[in-house]
Design a protein around this motif. Structure first.
Motif, short mmCIF file in Angstrom:
data_model
loop_
_atom_site.label_atom_id
_atom_site.label_comp_id
_atom_site.label_asym_id
_atom_site.label_seq_id
_atom_site.Cartn_x
_atom_site.Cartn_y
_atom_site.Cartn_z
N LEU A 1 -95.09 159.81 14.15
CA LEU A 1 -94.98 159.61 12.71
C LEU A 1 -94.90 158.10 12.49
O LEU A 1 -93.97 157.46 12.96
CB LEU A 1 -93.72 160.32 12.20
CG LEU A 1 -93.28 160.05 10.76
CD1 LEU A 1 -94.37 160.44 9.79
CD2 LEU A 1 -92.03 160.84 10.45
N THR B 1 -95.03 155.14 9.64
CA THR B 1 -95.11 154.88 8.22
C THR B 1 -94.97 153.39 7.93
O THR B 1 -94.19 152.68 8.57
CB THR B 1 -94.08 155.68 7.38
OG1 THR B 1 -92.88 154.92 7.31
CG2 THR B 1 -93.80 157.04 7.97
N ARG C 1 -94.49 151.05 4.53
CA ARG C 1 -94.21 151.12 3.10
C ARG C 1 -93.85 149.73 2.60
O ARG C 1 -93.02 149.07 3.18
CB ARG C 1 -93.03 152.08 2.92
CG ARG C 1 -92.90 152.61 1.56
CD ARG C 1 -91.68 153.55 1.53
NE ARG C 1 -91.51 154.03 0.20
CZ ARG C 1 -92.06 155.15 -0.26
NH1 ARG C 1 -92.78 155.89 0.53
NH2 ARG C 1 -91.88 155.50 -1.50
N ASN D 1 -98.94 157.05 7.63
CA ASN D 1 -98.76 156.96 6.18
C ASN D 1 -98.62 155.50 5.78
O ASN D 1 -97.64 154.84 6.12
CB ASN D 1 -97.48 157.73 5.84
CG ASN D 1 -97.46 158.24 4.42
OD1 ASN D 1 -98.44 158.09 3.70
ND2 ASN D 1 -96.35 158.83 4.01
N THR E 1 -98.18 153.23 2.56
CA THR E 1 -97.91 153.29 1.12
C THR E 1 -97.59 151.90 0.59
O THR E 1 -96.79 151.19 1.20
CB THR E 1 -96.69 154.20 0.84
OG1 THR E 1 -96.87 155.42 1.54
CG2 THR E 1 -96.56 154.49 -0.62
N ASN F 1 -101.97 155.17 0.58
CA ASN F 1 -101.62 155.27 -0.84
C ASN F 1 -101.38 153.88 -1.41
O ASN F 1 -100.62 153.11 -0.83
CB ASN F 1 -100.30 156.04 -0.99
CG ASN F 1 -100.52 157.52 -0.98
OD1 ASN F 1 -101.37 158.03 -1.69
ND2 ASN F 1 -99.78 158.20 -0.13
N LEU G 1 -90.77 166.65 8.15
CA LEU G 1 -91.06 166.32 6.76
C LEU G 1 -92.28 167.14 6.35
O LEU G 1 -93.27 167.21 7.08
CB LEU G 1 -91.36 164.83 6.63
CG LEU G 1 -90.18 163.93 7.04
CD1 LEU G 1 -90.62 162.49 7.20
CD2 LEU G 1 -89.07 164.05 6.01
N ASP H 1 -94.54 166.69 4.28
CA ASP H 1 -95.75 165.93 4.02
C ASP H 1 -96.26 165.21 5.28
O ASP H 1 -96.65 164.06 5.24
CB ASP H 1 -95.43 164.91 2.91
CG ASP H 1 -96.66 164.17 2.47
OD1 ASP H 1 -97.71 164.80 2.42
OD2 ASP H 1 -96.56 162.95 2.20
N THR H 2 -96.21 165.88 6.40
CA THR H 2 -96.72 165.29 7.63
C THR H 2 -97.64 166.30 8.30
O THR H 2 -97.69 167.46 7.90
CB THR H 2 -95.58 164.99 8.62
OG1 THR H 2 -94.88 166.21 8.89
CG2 THR H 2 -94.61 163.97 8.08
C1 NAG Z 1 -96.19 159.27 2.62
O1 NAG Z 1 -96.41 158.57 1.42
C2 NAG Z 1 -96.27 159.33 0.24
C3 NAG Z 1 -96.67 158.49 -0.94
O2 NAG Z 1 -95.87 157.38 -1.08
C4 NAG Z 1 -94.83 159.81 0.14
O3 NAG Z 1 -94.69 160.60 -1.00
C5 NAG Z 1 -94.51 160.62 1.36
O4 NAG Z 1 -93.17 161.00 1.34
C6 NAG Z 1 -94.79 159.83 2.63
N1 NAG Z 1 -94.61 160.69 3.75
C7 NAG Z 1 -94.01 160.27 4.87
C8 NAG Z 1 -93.93 161.26 5.96
O5 NAG Z 1 -93.58 159.15 5.00
#
Ligand code: NAG
Ligand code: NAG
Ligand code: NAG
Ligand code: NAG
Ligand code: NAG
Ligand code: NAG
Ligand code: NAG
Ligand code: NAG
Length: 630
Positions: A141, A143, A145, A171, A173, A201, A465, A467-468
């Motif tokens: 994983l 990320t 951000r 990810n 973002t 994103n 999570l 969203d993974t």
């Molecule tokens: C990935 O990015 C999206 C958009 O910002 C966010 O909603 C989501 O929680 C993120 N997922 C992870 C696993 O970091």
């Protein structure tokens, strides 16, 4: 009270038992083997491939985790690391936070599972290099951000990012917001990974003159999704270059939404987009809306791809003096569907050109009536139904042959074959039968039975999570398991080895055995079929086939398969003629309920109900039948 002699006797008994089962009698594995012997009392050996998947938990660990699960399954979560390692499970790694400061140049080689937040704000010049990031990992994983905000002329380089991974989540973002100059170089991003979930994103919004270069992005990947959302919004004079995007990939969904919106003089180039794809899904929504000037170029779009779908919705809407250029669009070898809606609408002086367009242009609805130009239009949709060729007697034999050769190239050679190939001396290709899923073990039923079979519980306990890639895998396994059986099918998702044994016994009785191909030697090359033996004299029989699903612990999707013949065949090397493997093959005699577009018919011809279809049992999968005592 037991006499010392009796204790000794029992101890001796245990020792003998242990020798027979080659296991300590005090492990959960030994307990499961006793269960197996009780349910299936035919004294046949227990194949190593299945024994190796049984839980490695010691009896005392099993008791500890059972007690936790029995009082409240969510308590397992607070002992996750020890639970996962003792039980051999697939659990997401713990993320480490990023460093707090950002030197001018930084070098992250062989780095993994990090959470970069607010890293590298306002950096100027220099290079951050990420090399061999998450190389070959299970469930990584990664990320990023708010990375590199307000930086100027700072380069970021990602090479060999997450290659050969399994269930990869990456990810990005709000990466690189408001930057000026500099380059993002992604070279060989997520190559050859299995079930990736890749997201960008709000990437490089408000950037000026920044250059994004993606080469070999997600090539050779299998079954995943990638999404670019609000990528390069309000960019100014920026460029993005994708070359070789998702080449050779299998069942990949690509989504671009609000990509390059309100950009000014932004150039995006996609060369070799989705070539050689198998069932690709491409979705461009609100792509390049309100742009001013700029050029979008697609060269070689889904060349030689097999079916799939393309959606362009609200593409280049209200653009101003922009250019969208498609060269060699859709030269598929089996056409997919195309859907252009609100394409180039309300644009002013836009030029949308298709040079060499291979598809049905009637799939354009609500699109700019002017400014869309087809230079060379090849309507290929007349041959879009693969089944049509079977019944179309008017088609020339040559054309048919050509199509079949192409199709053969597509479905992996040897993946499906006819029963007559299972004969001593046949030389045939063997597909890649290797199990690409990460290794995991079964949980004992005493524990798995306490874990509610729902996404909320599983995600909560294993700290997944939603969203993974892993979260999506859990969802999809649960969806498959909860789906009603198809006509005539009896199915059960086995969340433990005990469940699997019970299901096989319920369907086939208690005198049964389980088989799989011995190993993977011979994969991806030619082999010779050696001695072949039909199980139970080659009689038509019923089997229970079990396919593994992706889940933190082993879960098998088992179903009854009526009317099959099962074979055990020696597999010989072509050069030495030596035995290199022992294959187990299953021939489905009744294919009448199969889809006409099933790969088996693409490869072998005829169609549902017209032929039997055989395949090897791949590594990780297995098939149960009534025991063959011959
Ligand atoms: C990935 O990015 C999206 C958009 O910002 C966010 O909603 C989501 O929680 C993120 N997922 C992870 C696993 O970091
Ligand atoms: C990464 O760190 C940020 C800030 O500490 C946190 O809000 C976020 O939830 C973390 N992301 C993940 C996927 O753990
Ligand atoms: C990085 O990955 C590439 C490609 O797999 C490999 O050739 C190279 O040796 C790796 N380098 C390191 C430092 O691991
Ligand atoms: C974009 O492409 C156009 C035409 O090919 C070219 O004139 C322009 O300089 C390019 N812009 C950038 C930022 O590269
Ligand atoms: C795509 O993959 C094929 C097969 O591996 C290879 O021959 C071809 O060169 C690749 N195309 C690009 C543009 O990398
Ligand atoms: C489709 O292409 C044909 C042949 O070039 C052309 O005559 C026709 O106008 C096009 N239809 C649409 C909807 O663009
Ligand atoms: C393309 O072929 C299909 C199927 O034959 C036909 O329905 C369609 O009208 C054709 N499109 C054009 C624009 O000629
Ligand atoms: C594969 O299986 C065959 C047949 O059981 C055996 O002879 C061979 O040694 C095995 N090969 C490997 C690499 O395990």
């Amino acid at each position: 009270m037991a006499s010392p002699l009796l204790s000794f006797f029992f101890f001796f008994f245990f020792l003998c038992y242990a020798a027979v089962a080659s296991q300590s009698p005090f492990t959960e594995k030994a307990a499961l083997i006793r269960y197996w012997n009780r349910k299936i009392p035919n004294n046949l050996p227990h194949p190593a491939f299945l024994v190796s998947k049984l839980t490695p938990l010691s009896a005392s660990d099993a008791t500890t985790f059972f007690n936790l699960a029995a009082s409240d399954p969510s308590l397992l979560s607070s002992h996750l690391a020890s639970f996962c390692s003792a039980a051999g499970l697939l659990c997401p790694a713990d993320l480490t936070p990023s460093l707090s400061s950002h030197p001018r140049d930084s070098d992250f080689a062989a780095y993994q599972n990090s959470n970069f937040t607010n890293y590298g704000t306002k950096s100027a010049d220099g290079l951050s290099s990420f090399k061999n990031y998450s190389d070959g990992l299970n469930v990584p994983l990664d990320t990023f951000r708010r990375y590199g905000r307000d930086s100027t002329f700072h380069d970021d380089k990602f090479s060999f990012y997450a290659p050969d991974g399994n269930v990869v989540t990456a990810n990005f973002t709000s990466y690189g917001t408001n930057t000026a100059g500099g380059t993002d170089g992604f070279t060989s991003y997520d190559e050859s990974s299995n079930v990736p979930d890749l997201k960008f994103n709000n990437y490089a919004a408000e950037g000026t003159g920044r250059e994004g270069v993606f080469t070999q992005y997600s090539d050779n990947t299998n079954a995943g999704d990638q999404a670019f959302n609000s990528y390069g919004k309000n960019g100014n004079g920026a460029t993005s270059d994708f070359s070789s995007y998702a080449n050779n990939s299998n069942v990949i969904g690509s989504t671009f939404t609000h990509y390059g919106e309100e950009g000014n003089g932004v150039n995006d180039t996609f060369a070799s987009y989705g070539d050689n794809g198998n069932v690709p899904e491409n979705n461009f929504r609100s792509y390049g809306d309100g742009t001013n000037g700029g050029v979008d170029k697609f060269t070689s779009y889904r060349d030689q791809s097999n079916v799939g779908d393309n959606f362009f919705t609200s593409y280049e809407k209200s653009g101003n003096v922009g250019t969208a250029d498609f060269t060699n669009y859709g030269n598929s070898f089996n056409p997919g569907s195309d859907n252009f809606k609100g394409y180039g609408q309300g644009s002013f002086n836009d030029q949308i050109t298709f040079k060499e367009y291979f598809a049905d242009n009637t799939s354009f609805t609500v699109y700019a009536k002017t400014g869309v130009d087809f230079k060379e239009y090849h309507n290929t949709s007349s041959s879009s139904t693969p089944t049509a060729s079977a019944v179309d007697t008017k088609k020339s034999a040559v054309e048919k042959k050509k199509k079949q050769d192409l199709a053969k190239r597509f479905v992996e050679p040897g993946k499906f074959f006819r029963e007559r190939s299972l004969k001593k001396g046949t030389v045939m290709p063997m597909p890649d039968i290797r199990d690409r899923m990460p290794p995991r073990s079964f949980l004992p039923r005493s524990i798995s039975g306490k874990i509610p079979f729902s996404a909320a519980s599983v995600d909560g306990i294993f700290r997944i999570l939603p969203d993974t890639a892993m979260g999506k895998a859990v969802d999809s396994t649960l969806a498959d398991c909860n789906r009603a059986p198809s006509h005539g099918e009896t199915k059960r998702c086995a969340a433990s080895a005990e469940d699997m044994i019970d299901f096989a016994v319920a369907v086939l009785g208690n005198d049964i055995e389980v088989r799989s191909t011995a190993n993977t030697t011979g994969s991806k090359g030619n082999i010779i079929v050696g001695d072949v033996r039909g199980v139970n004299g080659g009689k038509v029989t019923e089997s229970v086939s079990c396919h593994q699903s992706l889940f933190p612990y082993l879960v098998y999707y088992c179903h009854s398969v009526p009317r099959v013949r099962v074979y055990v065949a020696d597999i010989l090397a072509v050069d030495s003629k030596q035995k290199i493997n022992q294959g187990v093959a299953i021939c489905h005699l009744d294919t009448s309920d199969w889809s006409p577009t099933h790969g088996a018919f693409v490869a072998l011809g005829p169609g549902p109900g017209k032929i039997e279809v055989c395949h090897w049992i791949f590594e990780g999968d297995m098939t149960w039948t009534v025991a063959d005592h011959a």
